[in-house]
Design a protein around this motif. Structure first.
Motif, mmCIF file in Angstrom:
data_model
loop_
_atom_site.group_PDB
_atom_site.id
_atom_site.type_symbol
_atom_site.label_atom_id
_atom_site.label_comp_id
_atom_site.label_asym_id
_atom_site.label_seq_id
_atom_site.Cartn_x
_atom_site.Cartn_y
_atom_site.Cartn_z
ATOM 1 N N GLY A 212 0.808 -1.218 0.000
ATOM 2 C CA GLY A 212 0.000 0.000 0.000
ATOM 3 C C GLY A 212 0.837 1.263 0.000
ATOM 4 O O GLY A 212 0.335 2.343 -0.256
ATOM 5 N N TRP A 213 2.117 1.134 0.295
ATOM 6 C CA TRP A 213 3.022 2.285 0.282
ATOM 7 C C TRP A 213 4.457 1.783 0.394
ATOM 8 O O TRP A 213 4.698 0.619 0.688
ATOM 9 C CB TRP A 213 2.702 3.255 1.417
ATOM 10 N N GLN A 214 5.381 2.697 0.167
ATOM 11 C CA GLN A 214 6.806 2.408 0.329
ATOM 12 C C GLN A 214 7.443 3.597 1.031
ATOM 13 O O GLN A 214 7.115 4.743 0.725
ATOM 14 C CB GLN A 214 7.460 2.199 -1.043
ATOM 15 N N GLY A 215 8.333 3.338 1.958
ATOM 16 C CA GLY A 215 9.081 4.408 2.609
ATOM 17 C C GLY A 215 10.347 4.704 1.838
ATOM 18 O O GLY A 215 11.030 3.795 1.383
ATOM 19 N N MET A 216 10.645 5.977 1.677
ATOM 20 C CA MET A 216 11.886 6.403 1.031
ATOM 21 C C MET A 216 12.705 7.143 2.089
ATOM 22 O O MET A 216 12.270 8.169 2.607
ATOM 23 C CB MET A 216 11.583 7.309 -0.157
ATOM 24 N N ALA B 1 18.484 13.646 8.418
ATOM 25 C CA ALA B 1 17.906 12.521 7.684
ATOM 26 C C ALA B 1 16.385 12.663 7.686
ATOM 27 O O ALA B 1 15.804 13.292 8.574
ATOM 28 C CB ALA B 1 18.309 11.212 8.361
ATOM 29 N N PHE B 2 15.772 12.064 6.671
ATOM 30 C CA PHE B 2 14.309 12.078 6.644
ATOM 31 C C PHE B 2 13.791 10.853 5.931
ATOM 32 O O PHE B 2 14.529 10.134 5.250
ATOM 33 C CB PHE B 2 13.762 13.364 6.022
ATOM 34 N N CYS B 3 12.513 10.607 6.115
ATOM 35 C CA CYS B 3 11.841 9.476 5.514
ATOM 36 C C CYS B 3 10.450 9.938 5.101
ATOM 37 O O CYS B 3 9.789 10.656 5.857
ATOM 38 C CB CYS B 3 11.753 8.343 6.535
ATOM 39 N N TYR B 4 10.032 9.553 3.894
ATOM 40 C CA TYR B 4 8.688 9.929 3.456
ATOM 41 C C TYR B 4 8.009 8.747 2.786
ATOM 42 O O TYR B 4 8.649 7.818 2.303
ATOM 43 C CB TYR B 4 8.720 11.142 2.528
ATOM 44 N N SER B 5 6.696 8.795 2.811
ATOM 45 C CA SER B 5 5.906 7.732 2.200
ATOM 46 C C SER B 5 5.699 8.021 0.725
ATOM 47 O O SER B 5 5.665 9.174 0.297
ATOM 48 C CB SER B 5 4.550 7.616 2.902
ATOM 49 N N ILE B 6 5.558 6.954 -0.035
ATOM 50 C CA ILE B 6 5.164 7.028 -1.440
ATOM 51 C C ILE B 6 4.044 6.003 -1.605
ATOM 52 O O ILE B 6 4.203 4.850 -1.205
ATOM 53 C CB ILE B 6 6.321 6.678 -2.391
ATOM 54 N N GLY B 7 2.930 6.431 -2.157
ATOM 55 C CA GLY B 7 1.845 5.499 -2.422
ATOM 56 C C GLY B 7 0.585 5.712 -1.608
ATOM 57 O O GLY B 7 -0.433 5.070 -1.885
#
Length: 161
Positions: free
Chosen positions: A13-17, A31-37
């Motif tokens: 349902g999503w992927q973390g980048m 650093a950071f992390c964001y969702s895709i999807g």
């Protein structure tokens, strides 16, 4: 890499980048992390988090995804206790001037190229409080390290600190 991203979104349902800060480039920012999807699976904007360990940020994004999947809504300035038990986090809409490839590179690619969407990309930033005082970056008395770890993407680009 493109196909792995698409497969992960189809499966989960999503992927973390994740984007790591580089020790040799301190001006690169945290650093950071964001969702895709999220837009595909939930019909909602994606979420970005800064300044924590990658596994912690990824876990927080799972908490957000699960809450949204269960019916929670994304609202600007809404308080979210779910991602960090015992701490109030807050979601804020990312200002349009910060919806750039520096922060959302693969997310923009997925939105514009893969999904072929012409509507504007949108996202929210999840802010977390300091451990001791439990204050968010804009609250008086918040520790400087907490402020420095979380660039304010909710503000117009010229106002970032």
């Amino acid at each position: 890499m493109d196909q792995r991203l698409i497969d992960a979104i189809d499966k989960h349902g999503w992927q973390g980048m994740s984007v790591a800060s580089r020790a040799d480039e301190p001006d690169d920012g945290p650093a950071f992390c964001y969702s895709i999807g999220f837009e595909t699976s939930l019909g909602l904007p994606n979420v970005i988090i800064f300044g924590l360990r990658t596994n912690v940020m990824h876990g927080m994004l799972w908490q957000v995804f699960d809450a949204l999947k269960a019916g929670r809504t994304l609202e600007d300035r809404s308080v979210w206790p779910e991602p960090l038990e015992g701490y109030k986090c807050e979601l804020r809409a990312v200002h349009r001037t910060n919806l750039v490839s520096d922060y959302f590179g693969y997310g923009l690619w997925y939105h514009e190229r893969y999904l072929e969407r012409t509507d504007p990309y949108s996202a929210f930033q999840l802010f977390w409080p300091g451990v001791g005082e439990k204050l968010l970056p804009w609250e008086e008395g918040c520790h400087e390290d907490v402020i420095a770890a979380q660039p304010r993407l909710d503000l117009p680009h010229k106002d970032l600190h």
